[in-house]
Design a protein around this motif. Structure first.
Motif, PDB file in Angstrom:
ATOM      1  N   TYR A 270      -3.769   4.230  -6.652  1.00  0.00           N
ATOM      2  CA  TYR A 270      -2.755   3.204  -6.887  1.00  0.00           C
ATOM      3  C   TYR A 270      -2.076   3.487  -8.220  1.00  0.00           C
ATOM      4  CZ  TYR A 270      -6.027   1.153 -10.192  1.00  0.00           C
ATOM      5  OH  TYR A 270      -6.872   0.961 -11.258  1.00  0.00           O
ATOM      6  N   SER A 271      -0.880   2.955  -8.354  1.00  0.00           N
ATOM      7  CA  SER A 271      -0.193   3.069  -9.630  1.00  0.00           C
ATOM      8  C   SER A 271       0.119   1.664 -10.112  1.00  0.00           C
ATOM      9  CB  SER A 271       1.089   3.888  -9.500  1.00  0.00           C
ATOM     10  OG  SER A 271       2.036   3.211  -8.737  1.00  0.00           O
ATOM     11  N   TYR A 272      -0.512   1.318 -11.212  1.00  0.00           N
ATOM     12  CA  TYR A 272      -0.274   0.030 -11.874  1.00  0.00           C
ATOM     13  C   TYR A 272      -0.983   0.086 -13.206  1.00  0.00           C
ATOM     14  CZ  TYR A 272       0.054  -4.930 -12.866  1.00  0.00           C
ATOM     15  OH  TYR A 272       0.327  -6.132 -13.461  1.00  0.00           O
ATOM     16  N   GLY A 273      -0.324  -0.345 -14.246  1.00  0.00           N
ATOM     17  CA  GLY A 273      -0.876  -0.189 -15.581  1.00  0.00           C
ATOM     18  C   GLY A 273      -1.904  -1.214 -15.984  1.00  0.00           C
ATOM     19  N   GLY A 274      -1.966  -2.316 -15.280  1.00  0.00           N
ATOM     20  CA  GLY A 274      -2.841  -3.403 -15.710  1.00  0.00           C
ATOM     21  C   GLY A 274      -4.073  -3.549 -14.837  1.00  0.00           C
ATOM     22  N   THR A 275      -4.729  -4.677 -14.978  1.00  0.00           N
ATOM     23  CA  THR A 275      -5.921  -4.982 -14.182  1.00  0.00           C
ATOM     24  C   THR A 275      -5.507  -5.277 -12.745  1.00  0.00           C
ATOM     25  OG1 THR A 275      -6.914  -5.950 -16.152  1.00  0.00           O
ATOM     26  CG2 THR A 275      -7.928  -6.496 -14.035  1.00  0.00           C
ATOM     27  N   VAL A 276      -6.329  -4.782 -11.822  1.00  0.00           N
ATOM     28  CA  VAL A 276      -6.001  -4.963 -10.414  1.00  0.00           C
ATOM     29  C   VAL A 276      -7.205  -5.466  -9.627  1.00  0.00           C
ATOM     30  CG1 VAL A 276      -4.164  -3.221 -10.329  1.00  0.00           C
ATOM     31  CG2 VAL A 276      -6.543  -2.552  -9.914  1.00  0.00           C
ATOM     32  N   ASN A 277      -6.922  -6.055  -8.508  1.00  0.00           N
ATOM     33  CA  ASN A 277      -7.917  -6.328  -7.483  1.00  0.00           C
ATOM     34  C   ASN A 277      -7.644  -5.342  -6.350  1.00  0.00           C
ATOM     35  OD1 ASN A 277      -8.911  -8.579  -8.903  1.00  0.00           O
ATOM     36  ND2 ASN A 277      -7.343  -9.883  -7.995  1.00  0.00           N
ATOM     37  N   LEU A 278      -8.703  -4.811  -5.772  1.00  0.00           N
ATOM     38  CA  LEU A 278      -8.564  -3.743  -4.772  1.00  0.00           C
ATOM     39  C   LEU A 278      -9.267  -4.116  -3.487  1.00  0.00           C
ATOM     40  CD1 LEU A 278      -9.323  -1.012  -7.370  1.00  0.00           C
ATOM     41  CD2 LEU A 278      -7.189  -1.093  -6.084  1.00  0.00           C
ATOM     42  N   PHE A 279      -8.700  -3.670  -2.375  1.00  0.00           N
ATOM     43  CA  PHE A 279      -9.220  -4.030  -1.062  1.00  0.00           C
ATOM     44  C   PHE A 279      -9.128  -2.842  -0.100  1.00  0.00           C
ATOM     45  CE2 PHE A 279      -8.936  -8.505  -2.145  1.00  0.00           C
ATOM     46  CZ  PHE A 279      -7.877  -8.534  -3.030  1.00  0.00           C
ATOM     47  N   TRP A 280     -10.027  -2.831   0.856  1.00  0.00           N
ATOM     48  CA  TRP A 280      -9.875  -2.022   2.045  1.00  0.00           C
ATOM     49  C   TRP A 280      -9.893  -2.952   3.248  1.00  0.00           C
ATOM     50  CZ3 TRP A 280      -8.626   2.936   3.044  1.00  0.00           C
ATOM     51  CH2 TRP A 280      -8.707   3.859   1.989  1.00  0.00           C
ATOM     52  N   TYR A 281      -8.860  -2.787   4.085  1.00  0.00           N
ATOM     53  CA  TYR A 281      -8.782  -3.522   5.341  1.00  0.00           C
ATOM     54  C   TYR A 281      -8.896  -2.524   6.485  1.00  0.00           C
ATOM     55  CZ  TYR A 281      -7.344  -8.097   3.530  1.00  0.00           C
ATOM     56  OH  TYR A 281      -7.307  -9.324   2.905  1.00  0.00           O
ATOM     57  N   VAL A 282      -9.385  -2.987   7.618  1.00  0.00           N
ATOM     58  CA  VAL A 282      -9.509  -2.149   8.805  1.00  0.00           C
ATOM     59  C   VAL A 282      -8.832  -2.849   9.986  1.00  0.00           C
ATOM     60  CG1 VAL A 282     -11.770  -3.125   9.419  1.00  0.00           C
ATOM     61  CG2 VAL A 282     -11.097  -0.893  10.320  1.00  0.00           C
ATOM     62  N   GLN A 283      -8.195  -2.045  10.811  1.00  0.00           N
ATOM     63  CA  GLN A 283      -7.560  -2.593  12.007  1.00  0.00           C
ATOM     64  C   GLN A 283      -8.071  -1.811  13.211  1.00  0.00           C
ATOM     65  OE1 GLN A 283      -3.233  -2.480  12.082  1.00  0.00           O
ATOM     66  NE2 GLN A 283      -3.214  -4.408  13.212  1.00  0.00           N
ATOM     67  N   TYR A 284      -8.984  -2.413  13.982  1.00  0.00           N
ATOM     68  CA  TYR A 284      -9.481  -1.782  15.206  1.00  0.00           C
ATOM     69  C   TYR A 284      -8.411  -1.891  16.284  1.00  0.00           C
ATOM     70  CZ  TYR A 284     -13.896  -2.005  12.744  1.00  0.00           C
ATOM     71  OH  TYR A 284     -14.880  -1.852  11.806  1.00  0.00           O
ATOM     72  N   PRO A 285      -8.418  -0.975  17.238  1.00  0.00           N
ATOM     73  CA  PRO A 285      -7.384  -0.987  18.284  1.00  0.00           C
ATOM     74  C   PRO A 285      -7.258  -2.356  18.948  1.00  0.00           C
ATOM     75  CG  PRO A 285      -8.701   1.006  18.434  1.00  0.00           C
ATOM     76  CD  PRO A 285      -9.352   0.155  17.395  1.00  0.00           C
TER      77      PRO A 285
END
Lengths: 116, 117
Positions: A25-40
């Motif tokens: 990711y590109s962002y200079g400050g503090t971030v929250n991060l996620f992984w999402y999944v999409q099953y068929p």
């Protein structure tokens, strides 16, 4: 504005192989991060999230992700994939400035195909 | 426990027409966000509604507008449709507008597939 890069468009693995999907990711400050999944045929579901603390985050179904701040990365891993992991995986980020926002920025997604 | 429901599931419109998409949030949620997912892309934030007002907006033109009703359900309206508006439109709900480690992030619906011809 922040952006998210997912390195692989389509990954094909055999069952029991190990998985690592890249996310930067590109962002200079503090971030929250996620992984999402999409099953068929299903809706986007949260796999795991990182807010603070231990940079190694464990999620559902045996997935984990490691936040490496110096590399602006949040890679997703699973030691042994199953056919049921076939899905599209999205990395997402939202800036944190005193309070988190639900305005997520998503990557383009990585399609994972697991061959039995 | 009802999740996020969206209607219709598919829609075909002609350039220049107007379209309305509908969303009912997950039970107990009061905030609705809308995302556009073009083919081969990740979802892009359109706007968020809370207490019947638009609270945040992404980089989308004024042709995209919304509404939230007292029962927390929401509509997305798109005027003067362009071919480029063809996409999957996702509704996501949450409790409140502030995301923290204590609450669950967005719950998504299955989306409405809009095709503009």
């Amino acid at each position: 504005a922040q952006s998210v890069s997912q390195h692989n468009h389509h990954v094909i693995l055999s069952e029991a192989a190990s998985l690592e999907l890249g996310c930067n990711y590109s962002y200079g400050g503090t971030v929250n991060l996620f992984w999402y999944v999409q099953y068929p045929g299903q809706h986007l579901q949260l796999l795991l999230k990182y807010f603070s603390g231990d940079p190694l985050v464990k999620g559902i179904k045996g997935f984990e992700a490691e936040f490496i701040k110096s590399k602006f990365s949040f890679n997703l891993r699973k030691p042994s994939v199953q056919w049921s992991d076939t899905a599209e995986y999205f990395c997402a980020v939202t800036p944190y400035s005193g309070a988190g926002s639900y305005q997520l920025t998503f990557g383009k997604g990585t399609k994972l195909s697991v061959i039995p | 426990d009802a999740g996020v429901t969206q209607s219709p599931t598919h829609l075909i419109k002609t350039r220049g027409q107007q379209v309305t998409l509908r969303c009912s949030p997950k039970s107990g949620h009061d905030t609705v966000s809308w995302y556009q997912q073009a083919l081969g892309q990740g979802p892009q934030f359109i706007f968020q509604y809370y207490e019947e007002e638009e609270r945040q907006r992404g980089n989308f033109p004024d042709r995209f507008s919304g509404h939230q009703f007292p029962n927390y359900s929401s509509e997305l309206n798109v005027n003067a449709l362009l071919l480029g508006d063809s996409a999957l439109y996702l509704c996501a709900s949450s409790l409140g507008t502030i995301l923290s480690s204590y609450n669950s992030p967005l719950h998504f619906g299955n989306g409405t597939r809009l095709t503009v011809t």
